[in-house]
Write a protein that holds these residues in place. Structure first.
Motif, PDB file in Angstrom:
ATOM      1  N   ILE A 608       0.848  -1.198   0.000  1.00  0.00           N
ATOM      2  CA  ILE A 608       0.000   0.000   0.000  1.00  0.00           C
ATOM      3  C   ILE A 608       0.880   1.244   0.000  1.00  0.00           C
ATOM      4  O   ILE A 608       1.848   1.342   0.762  1.00  0.00           O
ATOM      5  N   ASP A 609       0.537   2.222  -0.848  1.00  0.00           N
ATOM      6  CA  ASP A 609       1.326   3.456  -0.981  1.00  0.00           C
ATOM      7  C   ASP A 609       0.722   4.639  -0.240  1.00  0.00           C
ATOM      8  O   ASP A 609       1.393   5.653  -0.044  1.00  0.00           O
ATOM      9  N   GLY A 610      -0.527   4.554   0.131  1.00  0.00           N
ATOM     10  CA  GLY A 610      -1.181   5.657   0.817  1.00  0.00           C
ATOM     11  C   GLY A 610      -2.587   5.251   1.202  1.00  0.00           C
ATOM     12  O   GLY A 610      -3.073   4.182   0.805  1.00  0.00           O
ATOM     13  N   MET A 611      -3.231   6.088   1.972  1.00  0.00           N
ATOM     14  CA  MET A 611      -4.561   5.756   2.486  1.00  0.00           C
ATOM     15  C   MET A 611      -5.533   6.909   2.293  1.00  0.00           C
ATOM     16  O   MET A 611      -5.138   8.079   2.293  1.00  0.00           O
ATOM     17  N   LEU A 612      -6.796   6.533   2.132  1.00  0.00           N
ATOM     18  CA  LEU A 612      -7.897   7.488   2.097  1.00  0.00           C
ATOM     19  C   LEU A 612      -8.914   7.009   3.137  1.00  0.00           C
ATOM     20  O   LEU A 612      -9.409   5.884   3.041  1.00  0.00           O
ATOM     21  N   VAL A 613      -9.183   7.811   4.127  1.00  0.00           N
ATOM     22  CA  VAL A 613     -10.050   7.425   5.239  1.00  0.00           C
ATOM     23  C   VAL A 613     -11.428   8.051   5.032  1.00  0.00           C
ATOM     24  O   VAL A 613     -11.544   9.278   4.913  1.00  0.00           O
ATOM     25  N   THR A 614     -12.463   7.222   4.979  1.00  0.00           N
ATOM     26  CA  THR A 614     -13.813   7.692   4.696  1.00  0.00           C
ATOM     27  C   THR A 614     -14.614   7.861   5.986  1.00  0.00           C
ATOM     28  O   THR A 614     -14.198   7.437   7.061  1.00  0.00           O
ATOM     29  N   LYS A 615     -15.777   8.498   5.844  1.00  0.00           N
ATOM     30  CA  LYS A 615     -16.719   8.695   6.954  1.00  0.00           C
ATOM     31  C   LYS A 615     -16.067   9.430   8.126  1.00  0.00           C
ATOM     32  O   LYS A 615     -16.360   9.185   9.287  1.00  0.00           O
ATOM     33  N   TRP A 616     -15.170  10.339   7.786  1.00  0.00           N
ATOM     34  CA  TRP A 616     -14.425  11.088   8.794  1.00  0.00           C
ATOM     35  C   TRP A 616     -15.342  12.019   9.590  1.00  0.00           C
ATOM     36  O   TRP A 616     -15.048  12.371  10.738  1.00  0.00           O
ATOM     37  N   ASP A 617     -16.446  12.429   8.990  1.00  0.00           N
ATOM     38  CA  ASP A 617     -17.353  13.364   9.658  1.00  0.00           C
ATOM     39  C   ASP A 617     -18.210  12.683  10.705  1.00  0.00           C
ATOM     40  O   ASP A 617     -18.984  13.360  11.396  1.00  0.00           O
ATOM     41  N   VAL A 640      -9.135  12.537   3.448  1.00  0.00           N
ATOM     42  CA  VAL A 640     -10.226  11.983   4.253  1.00  0.00           C
ATOM     43  C   VAL A 640     -11.541  12.450   3.630  1.00  0.00           C
ATOM     44  O   VAL A 640     -11.657  13.586   3.170  1.00  0.00           O
ATOM     45  N   GLY A 641     -12.515  11.540   3.588  1.00  0.00           N
ATOM     46  CA  GLY A 641     -13.845  11.881   3.072  1.00  0.00           C
ATOM     47  C   GLY A 641     -14.749  12.278   4.224  1.00  0.00           C
ATOM     48  O   GLY A 641     -14.776  11.634   5.267  1.00  0.00           O
ATOM     49  N   CYS A 642     -15.506  13.344   4.029  1.00  0.00           N
ATOM     50  CA  CYS A 642     -16.297  13.872   5.151  1.00  0.00           C
ATOM     51  C   CYS A 642     -17.674  14.368   4.713  1.00  0.00           C
ATOM     52  O   CYS A 642     -18.172  15.356   5.243  1.00  0.00           O
ATOM     53  N   GLY A 643     -18.295  13.714   3.748  1.00  0.00           N
ATOM     54  CA  GLY A 643     -19.622  14.146   3.336  1.00  0.00           C
ATOM     55  C   GLY A 643     -20.084  13.412   2.091  1.00  0.00           C
ATOM     56  O   GLY A 643     -19.451  12.446   1.642  1.00  0.00           O
ATOM     57  N   GLN A 644     -21.181  13.900   1.505  1.00  0.00           N
ATOM     58  CA  GLN A 644     -21.835  13.192   0.413  1.00  0.00           C
ATOM     59  C   GLN A 644     -21.716  13.889  -0.936  1.00  0.00           C
ATOM     60  O   GLN A 644     -22.248  13.405  -1.915  1.00  0.00           O
ATOM     61  N   THR A 645     -21.042  15.048  -1.004  1.00  0.00           N
ATOM     62  CA  THR A 645     -20.885  15.733  -2.280  1.00  0.00           C
ATOM     63  C   THR A 645     -19.452  15.580  -2.774  1.00  0.00           C
ATOM     64  O   THR A 645     -18.566  15.132  -2.043  1.00  0.00           O
TER      65      THR A 645
END
Length: 664
Positions: A608-617, A640-645
């Motif tokens: 793995i080269d990097g991470m994207l963390v979802t549902k941060w909000d 990080v993902g923090c919403g629906q748009t």
């Protein structure tokens, strides 16, 4: 409206201040200002009692944090009678200390360490950069003040409406049957809709009660006006029941449905002309203007930084002040600060001294969603850095332990490799080629377990790339989950109308490459990269099927995709909600990719080269998953993902994550 607010040290150093009008700024800086009069007459000469002082038409209120030697002062025009000032002061005290306690502790300790108090204070004014130390405080203050002002405005409105709503219902004698039960026009003007509804219900209830009393005159109405039931005294006028509409039966034949039948049931809007799609109507729901990033000096679009939930932090501070309005010592230190109160006196710290504190610190980290294994190792590192260190007094001990914890977390979260994806993309696209070579697009593969939001956040990354003027091809390599291709098709349709600035047409900047279901994902990715190379696409985003880390056949298939196509980045998509599970997922994903990719005969292993963390909000300040994931892989969190748009993508700053983890 406030005129002036300030936070000062008892020695006279102003740490932060805000004047709300030019007149207030002039008054605050003059010798005759109410704040200066407060300090001279109330605090030094003790010529007033309580925590309110009035001078020259101004009212001044203040509160202390004795253990940190801070004074919080608010000044306003006495005629305004602001009701929220006490709550504002209590919330200011709680919030300011919560956010900046490590700095304040070190600052106060440095003042007492000087040769004389006067000399140390003079040195502090020139040596300490308060503007940098309290960076971001203005946003918290503005949010807090607006919250309290809005709350006070709502209370005023409710008080103004109270006399109207409290008007009693008309208690006159019940009307006869031939009297009208509707309120008059003058009553409509005097009473609001809610009161009118209550009056009507009361009248109907009286009518029902009068008609049902024993010995009363029988009613000749065909239907009771209150209940809608037929009168028992007029049975021949019973309204017949309405015949229900006959439901058309569905045809369940043995024959396979025709193409026309299937078209009737198709709601996916996959038609290429998008005739039913109205961009001007739907664009506003696809982006959040408040979440839009900004362009830097080079003209590149950067997503916003994630900031430690200002609104939630302010709400927590207000909640704390409601429960403990008079809290000073214990409230200012907070739960984490109270852990260090066990270490007092001037001594050399030993493992026995630190053990109870480190145990409590471990519990604090686990409450922040840090995996237990990682919390153990973090606390072990903090203990090793403190054993044998000589500390003196509570303040310096508190600051030393907190500083050690902050340093340890910062060291873990600091990325070892570059997090600048745009720089990597531009470097590859601008690298020199020989005359016989053809430039390959930059490719990124998104991997992760089921249901974490890979496709959704891949689309957010795609929007960010489009904003930076890149052409993107999305490869639908999830050939297993039903609806996966259709989901990406909808995202591509949406992204094609958003454009570079979120409003103009960008058709041609993004396309979908798909070969349907049940096909080999590695082959589809290879074809997509070849198609992108031949059609001048800059970036290929490869969406993969979700799989559990323990499923060896699926992990082998994923390793095959990686080995065959050799993507530039392998991005693991994980949830912010997981704790110990994050460690297990990442370890096994990374290990499986490395083992199976190296076992193909190429000799290259890819992890793995990097991470994207979802549902941060959804986690507020419980951001320990970021610490766990970074500790396990040593790789950075890219977004990080923090919403629906499509604009709900954020970059992480280490300082913000440390602040959230250390918060009480």
């Amino acid at each position: 409206m406030l005129d002036h607010c300030s936070i000062s040290h008892k020695g006279g150093i102003v740490l932060w201040s805000r004047s709300f009008t030019p007149e207030a700024s002039h008054i605050a800086s003059s010798a005759a200002s109410p704040v200066n009069s407060l300090i001279r007459e109330a605090l030094i000469e003790s010529r007033t009692t309580g925590e309110k002082y009035e001078k020259d038409g101004f009212a001044v209120k203040w509160t202390f944090v004795n253990d940190l030697e801070l004074i919080f002062v608010v000044a306003y025009q006495r005629i305004l009678q602001l009701t929220y000032v006490d709550e504002l002061l209590a919330a200011l005290k709680s919030l300011f200390v919560k956010l900046f306690q490590p700095f304040l502790t070190t600052f106060v300790a440095s003042l007492h360490a000087g040769s004389t108090a006067k000399a140390s204070i003079a040195d502090a004014v020139t040596s300490w950069n308060f503007a940098t130390a309290f960076n971001g405080w203005d946003k918290y203050f503005d949010t807090l003040l607006k919250t309290l002002e809005d709350k006070a405005a709502q209370e005023r409105k409710s008080r103004l409406r109270a006399p109207i709503r409290s008007q009693p219902a008309n208690e006159s004698s019940p009307p006869s049957d031939d009297q009208s039960t509707e309120p008059s026009q003058s009553e409509d003007a005097a009473q609001d809709e809610q009161q009118i509804a209550r009056n009507v219900q009361a009248l109907k209830a009286r009518l029902r009660g009068r008609g049902g009393r024993r010995g009363g005159r029988p009613s000749m109405r065909s239907v009771d006006s209150g209940s809608g039931r037929d009168s028992v005294n007029n049975s021949e006028c019973v309204t017949p029941k309405r015949k229900a509409a006959k439901k058309t039966g569905r045809k369940w034949g043995d024959e396979a449905p025709t193409e026309a039948d299937m078209d009737v049931l198709n709601y996916s809007m996959e038609k290429s002309d998008m005739s039913d799609f109205n961009p001007s109507k739907d664009v506003q729901s696809l982006v959040d203007k408040a979440s839009m990033g900004s362009r830097n000096k080079e003209g590149l679009y950067e997503v916003k930084d994630w900031e430690f939930e200002i609104n939630n932090t302010v709400a927590e501070a207000l909640k704390t002040t409601e429960v403990k309005p008079a809290s000073t010592t214990s409230g200012s230190l907070g739960a984490l600060g109270s852990l260090f109160s066990r270490l007092t006196g001037s001594k050399v710290l030993t493992e026995q001294d630190l053990k109870p504190v480190l145990d409590a610190m471990k519990q604090h980290l686990m409450k922040k969603n840090v995996a237990m294994e990682i919390a153990d190792k973090v606390c072990e590192g903090v203990g090793e850095s403190l054993v044998g260190k000589k500390v003196g007094g509570f303040q310096s001990t508190n600051g030393a332990v907190r500083m050690a914890l902050s340093t340890s977390i910062t060291r873990i979260l600091t990325p070892k490799t570059s997090t600048d994806l745009l720089l990597s993309i531009r470097t590859k696209l601008s690298s020199p080629l020989t005359s016989t070579q053809q430039r390959n697009p930059y490719s990124m593969t998104f991997v992760g377990v089921n249901g974490v939001g890979k496709s959704t956040n891949l689309s957010k990354v795609c929007f960010w790339l489009i904003q930076n003027g890149l052409r993107v091809l999305i490869a639908a390599c999830d050939t297993f989950r039903s609806g996966a291709v259709e989901q990406l098709r909808v995202h591509v349709r949406n992204l094609s109308v958003l454009g570079v600035d979120g409003a103009t047409d960008s058709k041609g900047r993004v396309e979908l490459f798909e070969r349907g279901y049940g096909k080999d994902a590695a082959g589809i990715a290879r074809e997509a990269i070849s198609y992108a190379r031949d059609n001048d696409f800059d970036v290929v985003l490869i969406d993969t099927a979700g799989r559990m880390q323990d499923n060896e056949p699926l992990m082998r298939a994923l390793a095959k995709l990686v080995t065959v196509n050799n993507p530039d980045k392998i991005i693991f998509v994980g949830e912010a909600l997981v704790g110990n599970e994050a460690v297990d997922q990442l370890k096994k994903f990374d290990r499986a990719l490395r083992d199976f990719s190296s076992g193909t005969g190429t000799g290259k292993e890819r992890g793995i080269d990097g991470m994207l963390v979802t549902k941060w909000d959804t986690v507020d300040d419980k951001v320990g998953a970021a610490l766990s994931m970074t500790y396990v892989t040593g790789q950075p969190i890219l977004f990080v993902g923090c919403g629906q748009t499509y604009t709900d993508l954020r970059q992480l700053r280490v300082a913000n994550v440390v602040q959230a983890i250390l918060s009480d």
